[in-house]
Design a protein around this motif. Structure first.
Motif, PDB file in Angstrom:
ATOM      1  N   HIS A   7     -23.783  84.445 -27.185  1.00  0.00           N
ATOM      2  CA  HIS A   7     -24.699  83.804 -27.851  1.00  0.00           C
ATOM      3  C   HIS A   7     -25.823  83.388 -27.624  1.00  0.00           C
ATOM      4  O   HIS A   7     -26.891  83.927 -27.905  1.00  0.00           O
ATOM      5  N   ASN A   8     -26.090  82.909 -26.854  1.00  0.00           N
ATOM      6  CA  ASN A   8     -27.161  82.546 -26.171  1.00  0.00           C
ATOM      7  C   ASN A   8     -28.078  83.221 -25.126  1.00  0.00           C
ATOM      8  O   ASN A   8     -29.785  83.528 -25.689  1.00  0.00           O
ATOM      9  N   ARG A   9     -27.445  84.327 -24.536  1.00  0.00           N
ATOM     10  CA  ARG A   9     -28.209  85.696 -24.238  1.00  0.00           C
ATOM     11  C   ARG A   9     -28.640  86.253 -25.189  1.00  0.00           C
ATOM     12  O   ARG A   9     -29.470  86.431 -25.360  1.00  0.00           O
ATOM     13  N   GLN A  10     -27.581  86.339 -26.541  1.00  0.00           N
ATOM     14  CA  GLN A  10     -28.454  87.343 -27.940  1.00  0.00           C
ATOM     15  C   GLN A  10     -29.604  85.823 -28.620  1.00  0.00           C
ATOM     16  O   GLN A  10     -30.600  86.582 -28.538  1.00  0.00           O
ATOM     17  N   LEU A  11     -29.640  84.860 -28.255  1.00  0.00           N
ATOM     18  CA  LEU A  11     -30.819  84.489 -28.532  1.00  0.00           C
ATOM     19  C   LEU A  11     -32.208  84.945 -27.625  1.00  0.00           C
ATOM     20  O   LEU A  11     -33.416  84.288 -28.094  1.00  0.00           O
ATOM     21  N   ALA A  12     -31.966  84.240 -26.709  1.00  0.00           N
ATOM     22  CA  ALA A  12     -33.507  84.753 -25.842  1.00  0.00           C
ATOM     23  C   ALA A  12     -33.118  86.204 -25.432  1.00  0.00           C
ATOM     24  O   ALA A  12     -34.512  86.784 -25.967  1.00  0.00           O
ATOM     25  N   GLU A  13     -32.332  87.480 -26.250  1.00  0.00           N
ATOM     26  CA  GLU A  13     -32.649  88.525 -26.817  1.00  0.00           C
ATOM     27  C   GLU A  13     -34.071  88.371 -27.942  1.00  0.00           C
ATOM     28  O   GLU A  13     -35.007  89.235 -28.154  1.00  0.00           O
ATOM     29  N   ALA A  14     -33.352  87.683 -28.316  1.00  0.00           N
ATOM     30  CA  ALA A  14     -34.125  87.381 -30.221  1.00  0.00           C
ATOM     31  C   ALA A  14     -35.526  86.815 -29.175  1.00  0.00           C
ATOM     32  O   ALA A  14     -36.072  87.062 -30.540  1.00  0.00           O
ATOM     33  N   ALA A  15     -35.487  86.109 -28.832  1.00  0.00           N
ATOM     34  CA  ALA A  15     -37.046  85.730 -28.530  1.00  0.00           C
ATOM     35  C   ALA A  15     -37.758  86.900 -27.742  1.00  0.00           C
ATOM     36  O   ALA A  15     -38.995  86.728 -27.922  1.00  0.00           O
ATOM     37  N   VAL A  16     -36.665  87.521 -26.691  1.00  0.00           N
ATOM     38  CA  VAL A  16     -37.906  88.785 -26.133  1.00  0.00           C
ATOM     39  C   VAL A  16     -38.122  89.352 -27.519  1.00  0.00           C
ATOM     40  O   VAL A  16     -39.905  90.062 -27.557  1.00  0.00           O
TER      41      VAL A  16
END
Length: 185
Positions: free
Chosen positions: A17-26
């Motif tokens: 989910h933290n990777r998904q959060l990073a993807e959201a930042a991108v």
């Protein structure tokens, strides 16, 4: 001038989910800000001063240091493992803190955000990451925070990029980080 933010994710799990959060930042980076997701933290060996010598630094560590040096700021995404920072992020901080006094983190604007299953969203780990980053010489934005609790249920069917509350908090942190990076330039 475009601000370049490098995102480091503290979970290596494919469905993180933290990777998904990073993807959201991108995805939701405002105009004039580029957020790029760093790949390769899993390849960086544990920090060992014996191998951190001229001509002997592992390529994965060289690549991490180079990417960090080229970025204007860092945005770390930290889950919470047993109440503290994941080893992969701590290891990255250790490599980036060297050489002592002149590491890639020296004076670099950094913010820490994240999500975790618990009711506080990983705040202990994020606070530990901020502490380690500050000791390592980074310019840590103490007030730029986003801790999203209940990740397993909250993101069971919704990607963080599609959660308006999360996107709002994330874009606020990115704006704070890009302002700090631009002011330091």
């Amino acid at each position: 001038m475009s601000v370049r933010i490098l995102a480091l994710v503290g979970s290596l799990r494919a469905g993180s989910h933290n990777r998904q959060l990073a993807e959201a930042a991108v995805k939701h980076a405002p105009e004039g800000v580029e957020v790029s997701l760093y790949e390769g933290l899993a390849d960086v060996p544990f920090y060992n001063e014996d191998i951190d010598i001229e001509g002997g630094v592992p390529q994965a560590a060289v690549a991490l240091r180079s990417a960090t040096s080229e970025a204007d700021a860092l945005l770390l995404f930290s889950p919470e493992y047993n109440g503290t920072i994941p080893a992969v992020l701590k290891n990255a901080i250790d490599w980036l803190s060297r050489p002592y006094g002149a590491g890639a983190l020296a004076g670099k604007a950094v913010a820490v955000v994240g999500t975790a299953f618990g009711q506080y969203g990983g705040v202990w780990a994020q606070d530990e990451a901020r502490k380690a980053l500050g000791v390592a010489g980074a310019s840590v934005l103490q007030e730029a925070k986003l801790s999203v609790p209940g990740s397993v249920t909250r993101f069971a069917e919704t990607h963080p990029a599609d959660d308006s509350e999360v996107v709002e908090g994330l874009t606020k942190v990115i704006a704070q980080l890009s302002e700090a990076a631009a002011a330091a330039a």
